[in-house]
Design a protein around this motif. Sequence first.
Motif, PDB file in Angstrom:
ATOM      1  N   PRO A  18       0.825  -1.204   0.000  1.00  0.00           N
ATOM      2  CA  PRO A  18       0.000   0.000   0.000  1.00  0.00           C
ATOM      3  C   PRO A  18       0.862   1.258   0.000  1.00  0.00           C
ATOM      4  CG  PRO A  18      -0.886  -1.591   1.545  1.00  0.00           C
ATOM      5  CD  PRO A  18       0.424  -2.151   1.068  1.00  0.00           C
ATOM      6  N   ARG A  19       0.468   2.211  -0.847  1.00  0.00           N
ATOM      7  CA  ARG A  19       1.138   3.507  -1.011  1.00  0.00           C
ATOM      8  C   ARG A  19       2.430   3.424  -1.823  1.00  0.00           C
ATOM      9  NH1 ARG A  19       0.552   6.861   4.669  1.00  0.00           N
ATOM     10  NH2 ARG A  19      -1.610   6.307   5.144  1.00  0.00           N
ATOM     11  N   GLU A  20       2.788   2.236  -2.280  1.00  0.00           N
ATOM     12  CA  GLU A  20       3.997   2.117  -3.110  1.00  0.00           C
ATOM     13  C   GLU A  20       3.762   2.789  -4.451  1.00  0.00           C
ATOM     14  OE1 GLU A  20       6.533  -1.399  -5.380  1.00  0.00           O
ATOM     15  OE2 GLU A  20       5.504  -1.860  -3.498  1.00  0.00           O
ATOM     16  N   ARG A  21       4.716   3.584  -4.890  1.00  0.00           N
ATOM     17  CA  ARG A  21       4.601   4.277  -6.173  1.00  0.00           C
ATOM     18  C   ARG A  21       4.754   3.291  -7.331  1.00  0.00           C
ATOM     19  NH1 ARG A  21       8.262   9.078  -7.345  1.00  0.00           N
ATOM     20  NH2 ARG A  21       6.768   9.282  -9.052  1.00  0.00           N
ATOM     21  N   THR A  60      -0.119   5.044  -7.377  1.00  0.00           N
ATOM     22  CA  THR A  60       0.360   4.276  -6.240  1.00  0.00           C
ATOM     23  C   THR A  60      -0.580   3.104  -6.008  1.00  0.00           C
ATOM     24  OG1 THR A  60      -0.916   5.536  -4.615  1.00  0.00           O
ATOM     25  CG2 THR A  60       1.305   6.326  -5.114  1.00  0.00           C
ATOM     26  N   ARG A  62      -3.148   1.385  -4.014  1.00  0.00           N
ATOM     27  CA  ARG A  62      -4.101   2.019  -3.105  1.00  0.00           C
ATOM     28  C   ARG A  62      -3.908   1.501  -1.680  1.00  0.00           C
ATOM     29  NH1 ARG A  62     -10.716   1.915  -3.054  1.00  0.00           N
ATOM     30  NH2 ARG A  62     -10.952   3.596  -1.528  1.00  0.00           N
ATOM     31  N   GLY A  63      -3.773   2.428  -0.748  1.00  0.00           N
ATOM     32  CA  GLY A  63      -3.632   2.063   0.652  1.00  0.00           C
ATOM     33  C   GLY A  63      -4.914   2.357   1.402  1.00  0.00           C
ATOM     34  N   THR A  65      -7.437   2.796   4.327  1.00  0.00           N
ATOM     35  CA  THR A  65      -7.322   3.073   5.750  1.00  0.00           C
ATOM     36  C   THR A  65      -8.103   2.013   6.528  1.00  0.00           C
ATOM     37  OG1 THR A  65      -9.320   4.435   5.841  1.00  0.00           O
ATOM     38  CG2 THR A  65      -7.252   5.541   5.246  1.00  0.00           C
ATOM     39  N   TYR A 204      -1.224  -2.207   9.289  1.00  0.00           N
ATOM     40  CA  TYR A 204      -1.317  -0.772   8.976  1.00  0.00           C
ATOM     41  C   TYR A 204      -0.911   0.052  10.195  1.00  0.00           C
ATOM     42  CZ  TYR A 204      -3.376   3.576   7.156  1.00  0.00           C
ATOM     43  OH  TYR A 204      -3.579   4.862   6.702  1.00  0.00           O
TER      44      TYR A 204
END
Length: 224
Positions: A18-21, A60, A62-63, A65, A204
């Motif tokens: 998650p959030r990795e470009r 990215t 998708r991360g 929540t 997370y």
Amino acid sequence: MIIARSIEEDIVLGRRHPRERLIEQDLCDLFQTHRGDVRLALFELEKKGLVERIPHRGATVRGLTPSEVREIYTVREELEVMAVRIIPFPVSRADIERLEDLQRQHAAAIVQGEMLNVFYSNLRFHQVLFGLCGNSCLIETIDLLAQKVYGIRSYANAFPESLDRARRDHLDMIGALRAARRDELITLTRRHLTPSPEAYIKAYERRFGKAEALGAAREQARQP
């Protein structure tokens, strides 16, 4: 598309986080193709909810929540329970045998450590199970919500006890179907959903901290 499928599998297996470009030029080099193909793949993954594209910043993974995960799983639980509640009983022998075959594939993949096959055999098992309800709108909606959380499956699958529990749940679901025990099937359906969101939320909070998780939830609540 091969590129989209490959990136999707990397996300499912936890090879992309998650959030990795997702840098277009790096993907062009990796797949030996041009930016048009890469952008088409990213657009396809964005529609599935696996990738997030931010203007002027790129794409990215998708991360989700913790709040988003809880919301999705709350809806999934109600829809999946609705599906098993309206499955016509008795279930045909052919349908039971098809589920048994998928369960064996899933169990074998666990033993062999073939995590991609674990994912796909599990996915097909549930598609067949919920498909028994016969409501095409409900089936499609369940599939769409399942797609949104493909990226969190690897968190629970990293634990052997979670995989073994999933295997046993599948066996118990088949047994409940065969014996027409609807209440038991409903209980199993609810229980079966809990390991993935629990494992993801714990990971997370370890990675980003509980304060950030809470801040993300508050920010989401303020959005119109």
